[in-house]
Scaffold this motif. Sequence first.
Motif, short mmCIF file in Angstrom:
data_model
loop_
_atom_site.label_atom_id
_atom_site.label_comp_id
_atom_site.label_asym_id
_atom_site.label_seq_id
_atom_site.Cartn_x
_atom_site.Cartn_y
_atom_site.Cartn_z
N GLU A 50 0.83 -1.48 0.13
CA GLU A 50 0.07 -0.04 0.00
C GLU A 50 0.81 1.24 -0.23
O GLU A 50 0.36 2.25 -0.35
CB GLU A 50 -0.93 0.05 1.13
N HIS A 86 -7.81 -3.67 -6.14
CA HIS A 86 -8.63 -4.13 -5.05
C HIS A 86 -7.64 -4.11 -3.89
O HIS A 86 -6.52 -4.42 -3.91
CB HIS A 86 -9.17 -5.48 -5.19
N ARG A 87 -8.27 -4.21 -2.69
CA ARG A 87 -7.49 -4.21 -1.50
C ARG A 87 -7.61 -5.83 -1.09
O ARG A 87 -8.70 -6.32 -0.96
CB ARG A 87 -8.13 -3.63 -0.08
N VAL A 95 -2.28 -3.94 -2.30
CA VAL A 95 -3.11 -3.73 -3.30
C VAL A 95 -2.98 -4.66 -4.45
O VAL A 95 -1.76 -4.78 -4.91
CB VAL A 95 -3.14 -2.20 -3.63
#
Length: 121
Positions: A50, A86-87, A95
């Motif tokens: 991230e 997407h996380r 991510v």
Amino acid sequence: MSTSRPRQRYEGSCHCGAVKFAITTNFPELTTCDCSICVRKNAVMVKVHETDFELIAGEGTLSEYKFHTMTARHFFCSNCGIYPFHRKRVTPGFVGINVFCLDGVDLSNVPVRATVGKGMD
């Protein structure tokens, strides 16, 4: 598996350009997933921490979808419907980036690993 490609910044967007983002990576590998949503969206992804992800524009344009454990957070542009990222559920500090949303990147020599998603609890 690592590649000799240097780490650098890459920019990407959804189809209409409302959602813009940047990542820093050397593309150690790409992944596919066989879970119910990934099969339907047919995405090839690169995983980045991230701290190597920046949402530049479009936060208010993103729609979020969760299912099953409600942990992974899949984002879509509410204008054009494209899935840019997407996380991740299993690695929450990362991510998953849809590499087809990145600008001008040749990924033809990057290995692709199939991951198992539909068998996850």
